[in-house]
Design an enzyme around this catalytic site. Structure first.
Site, PDB file in Angstrom:
ATOM      1  N   GLY A  55      44.643  49.351  40.085  1.00 50.60           N
ATOM      2  CA  GLY A  55      43.950  50.630  40.206  1.00 50.60           C
ATOM      3  C   GLY A  55      44.921  51.775  40.025  1.00 50.60           C
ATOM      4  O   GLY A  55      46.134  51.600  40.153  1.00 50.60           O
TER       5      GLY A  55
ATOM      6  N   CYS B 231      48.998  44.061  40.721  1.00 48.83           N
ATOM      7  CA  CYS B 231      49.438  45.446  40.594  1.00 48.83           C
ATOM      8  C   CYS B 231      49.136  46.223  41.886  1.00 48.83           C
ATOM      9  O   CYS B 231      49.770  45.994  42.900  1.00 48.83           O
ATOM     10  CB  CYS B 231      48.798  46.094  39.364  1.00 48.83           C
ATOM     11  SG  CYS B 231      49.593  47.633  38.874  1.00 48.83           S
ATOM     12  N   TYR B 232      48.139  47.117  41.882  1.00 45.26           N
ATOM     13  CA  TYR B 232      47.781  47.831  43.110  1.00 45.26           C
ATOM     14  C   TYR B 232      47.403  46.845  44.214  1.00 45.26           C
ATOM     15  O   TYR B 232      47.760  47.033  45.383  1.00 45.26           O
ATOM     16  CB  TYR B 232      46.613  48.787  42.829  1.00 45.26           C
ATOM     17  CG  TYR B 232      46.125  49.545  44.044  1.00 45.26           C
ATOM     18  CD1 TYR B 232      46.807  50.659  44.512  1.00 45.26           C
ATOM     19  CD2 TYR B 232      44.973  49.137  44.717  1.00 45.26           C
ATOM     20  CE1 TYR B 232      46.353  51.351  45.633  1.00 45.26           C
ATOM     21  CE2 TYR B 232      44.516  49.822  45.825  1.00 45.26           C
ATOM     22  CZ  TYR B 232      45.201  50.934  46.281  1.00 45.26           C
ATOM     23  OH  TYR B 232      44.746  51.614  47.395  1.00 45.26           O
TER      24      TYR B 232
ATOM     25  N   HIS C 227      50.263  42.332  35.253  1.00 48.66           N
ATOM     26  CA  HIS C 227      48.859  42.065  34.895  1.00 48.66           C
ATOM     27  C   HIS C 227      48.765  40.774  34.081  1.00 48.66           C
ATOM     28  O   HIS C 227      48.966  40.789  32.864  1.00 48.66           O
ATOM     29  CB  HIS C 227      48.287  43.225  34.069  1.00 48.66           C
ATOM     30  CG  HIS C 227      48.083  44.485  34.834  1.00 48.66           C
ATOM     31  ND1 HIS C 227      46.909  44.780  35.493  1.00 48.66           N
ATOM     32  CD2 HIS C 227      48.912  45.531  35.070  1.00 48.66           C
ATOM     33  CE1 HIS C 227      47.011  45.954  36.086  1.00 48.66           C
ATOM     34  NE2 HIS C 227      48.218  46.432  35.848  1.00 48.66           N
TER      35      HIS C 227
ATOM     36  N   GLU D 119      46.116  39.298  33.282  1.00 48.37           N
ATOM     37  CA  GLU D 119      44.861  39.302  32.535  1.00 48.37           C
ATOM     38  C   GLU D 119      44.990  39.901  31.137  1.00 48.37           C
ATOM     39  O   GLU D 119      44.110  39.702  30.296  1.00 48.37           O
ATOM     40  CB  GLU D 119      43.772  40.041  33.321  1.00 48.37           C
ATOM     41  CG  GLU D 119      43.948  41.549  33.459  1.00 48.37           C
ATOM     42  CD  GLU D 119      44.832  41.977  34.618  1.00 48.37           C
ATOM     43  OE1 GLU D 119      44.734  43.143  35.020  1.00 48.37           O
ATOM     44  OE2 GLU D 119      45.618  41.145  35.119  1.00 48.37           O
TER      45      GLU D 119
ATOM     46  N   ASP E  30      26.112  44.534  19.624  1.00 45.40           N
ATOM     47  CA  ASP E  30      25.643  44.784  20.987  1.00 45.40           C
ATOM     48  C   ASP E  30      24.160  45.128  21.015  1.00 45.40           C
ATOM     49  O   ASP E  30      23.370  44.519  21.743  1.00 45.40           O
ATOM     50  CB  ASP E  30      26.449  45.919  21.637  1.00 45.40           C
ATOM     51  CG  ASP E  30      27.931  45.639  21.644  1.00 45.40           C
ATOM     52  OD1 ASP E  30      28.311  44.456  21.644  1.00 45.40           O
ATOM     53  OD2 ASP E  30      28.721  46.598  21.648  1.00 45.40           O
TER      54      ASP E  30
ATOM     55  N   LYS F 293      32.834  41.991  24.527  1.00 47.69           N
ATOM     56  CA  LYS F 293      32.401  41.778  23.148  1.00 47.69           C
ATOM     57  C   LYS F 293      32.425  40.304  22.740  1.00 47.69           C
ATOM     58  O   LYS F 293      31.514  39.829  22.074  1.00 47.69           O
ATOM     59  CB  LYS F 293      33.285  42.599  22.210  1.00 47.69           C
ATOM     60  CG  LYS F 293      32.813  42.632  20.785  1.00 47.69           C
ATOM     61  CD  LYS F 293      31.599  43.527  20.591  1.00 47.69           C
ATOM     62  CE  LYS F 293      31.970  44.982  20.642  1.00 47.69           C
ATOM     63  NZ  LYS F 293      30.829  45.865  20.313  1.00 47.69           N
TER      64      LYS F 293
END
Length: 514
Positions: A59, A86-87, A173, A175, A231, A370
């Site tokens: 964050g 992280c945060y 991170h 991810e 989408d 996506k």
């Protein structure tokens, strides 16, 4: 059947839902929940899911901020495995009584971390790993119940764990794709620490979305914003399966589309049982945008004008609901959550006017990325020409023309975009790239054409590789392809004298320029 599930507590980080997305890639269900969810609520969720672990996201806040988001203080006492990123990493250390402070040197981007103890989340990693960091605060020490697992030159505690409880913290991170062994770290957490089973399937998502549209619209009628992109196309098929002939698909030609886009959409959706309405609103949109330079204002004006057109078409169809193909990157970049920063307004999210005439806006794809949408599209039987279409922004070329919009500039951008697409597709790179397009900059430069001085526009080319659009790497396009693109643009578009190539990753850039 109850799915093995990991909860992701949302502290406003731009990659919060990307964590959830990565978890799903392993066949483990993830649910993103508010950062301050009560432990009692987590216990109740366990009646629906088989909750196996909790991740505290990153964050933009500092743990020392007056309004810094904090979790329920009992979160570390639930007995569930916890991973702070992280945060979230700093927060666990701070809550446990460790020392957290402002870093002497901020770590942003690719960093090398030294693994001191390759155990738990860090199992089977090398002594030195490339990771992606983005932080101002740093953990300097942890209490005696914890142990340090990794460090960097600037972060003495880049990773830690509780000595007895399954609680871990990573300053980086895992991810994002820039952390080279990130997926292995998450796999370690899911299967080694949480002991999850991969028992979640995409087919269940489709059924859930159809049921949601049925429940939201009830016996009413709805219109859907159909752009021809993947989408809105997927959302259209989902909505058609849910409410049948009570759905009207509206294609609004605002004048900022790719070459032959209206014809393409009409041809594709004639094969589906969908009530399709084509609206030519080119003059209307260009008039509204006359003199507008600021990209945020452009997006908001386009968003409002879209809604006004949809309201008019809804009145004709007797529809009270609006369905949109909004996906998660649109929402997260618009800063829709309490603690997240707004990067840019998406015309169909924060660009919407505050007063609309619909009972409700329904967004069945709102929590999908996506690549997940592509999987849904294939499962729904959509043709490959839709499934593998590269993303195109709702405001279209309006946000690929820098500065004020004019009919001439839009046409230049449209021609340049067509050349880029043709040459990339001829080269065989189409399926390897996430997105590729041209930007008409607001800069002019001197050139030479026909042995005479020419003064014209600069066109920028952007091509990126990505999996979900939350992060992206600029594509290393062969020089021969770039040369062909540049030569064609400067030869076929007299107003352009120079072509440049964008070599910026996301982050720090976004994929689109505006």
């Amino acid at each position: 059947m109850k799915y093995d599930t990991v909860l992701v507590l949302d502290f406003g980080g731009q990659y919060c839902h990307l964590i959830g997305r990565r978890i799903r890639e392993f066949g483990v269900y993830s649910e993103v929940v508010p950062h301050d969810i009560k432990t009692e609520e987590i216990k109740r969720l366990n009646e629906k899911f088989n909750i196996k672990g909790v991740v505290l996201s990153g964050g933009p806040a500092s743990v020392f901020g007056a309004n810094a988001p904090k979790p329920d203080g009992k979160i570390l006492d639930l007995g569930l495995p916890v991973l702070g990123l992280c945060y979230g990493h700093q927060l666990i250390a701070h809550m446990a009584g460790g020392k957290v402070g402002t870093a002497k040197k901020r770590e942003y981007g690719a960093t090398y971390v030294f693994i001191d103890k390759p155990i738990g989340v860090l199992k089977d990693l090398n002594k030195r790993e490339k990771v992606w960091m983005s932080h101002g605060d740093t953990v300097f020490s942890v209490p005696k119940e914890y142990e340090v697992l990794a460090h960097t030159e600037n972060s003495p505690v880049a990773a830690f764990r509780h000595k007895e409880k399954p609680i871990y913290g990573l300053q980086w991170h895992p991810e994002v794709v820039h952390t080279e062994k990130g997926m292995q770290m998450l796999s370690n957490f899911l299967f080694e620490v949480c002991q999850c089973k991969a028992n979640w399937r995409m087919e269940d998502v489709i059924e859930r979305m159809i049921e949601e549209v049925k429940a939201e619209v009830g016996e009413g009628k709805a219109i859907i914003a159909l752009s021809g992109g993947i989408d809105s196309s997927v959302a259209t098929v989902i909505a058609a399966r849910a409410i049948g002939d009570r759905l009207t698909a509206v294609f609004v030609d605002h004048g900022f589309m790719r070459e032959n886009e209206p014809e393409f959409v009409k041809n594709v959706f004639q094969g589906f049982k969908v009530n399709l309405v084509m609206v030519n609103a080119r003059e209307r949109f260009l008039k509204k945008l006359k003199g507008v330079v600021d990209p945020e204002e452009k997006r908001k004006i386009i968003g409002e004008e879209f809604i006004r057109v949809f309201e008019e078409e809804a009145a004709k169809a007797g529809a009270e609901y609006l369905i949109q193909g909004t996906i998660y990157p649109d929402r997260i970049e618009s800063g829709f959550r309490k603690f997240s920063d707004k990067i840019k307004t998406h015309h169909n999210v924060a660009g919407l006017p505050t007063r609309i005439k619909f009972k409700k806006i329904v967004e069945p794809l709102r929590d999908l990325y996506k690549d997940e949408v592509r999987k849904v599209a294939k499962a729904l039987g959509l043709p490959d020409e839709i499934v593998f279409r590269q993303p195109f922004p709702g405001p279209g070329l309006a946000v690929r023309v820098m500065g004020e919009l004019t009919a001439e500039k839009i046409e230049i951008a449209r021609k340049a975009d067509k050349i880029v697409r043709e040459e990339i597709e001829k080269s065989g790179l189409k399926r390897k790239l996430w997105q590729y397009f041209a930007i008409l900059t607001d800069t002019k430069a001197t050139g030479v054409k026909g042995d005479a001085r020419a003064y014209g526009y600069v066109v920028a080319i952007r091509a990126v590789e990505s999996r979900e659009a939350m992060t992206a790497t600029f594509a290393r396009i062969p020089y021969t392809v770039l040369e062909k693109i540049s030569t064609r643009i400067t030869n076929e578009i007299p107003e352009v004298v120079r072509v440049v190539y964008d070599v910026t990753h996301k982050p720090p850039a976004t994929i689109e320029w505006e």
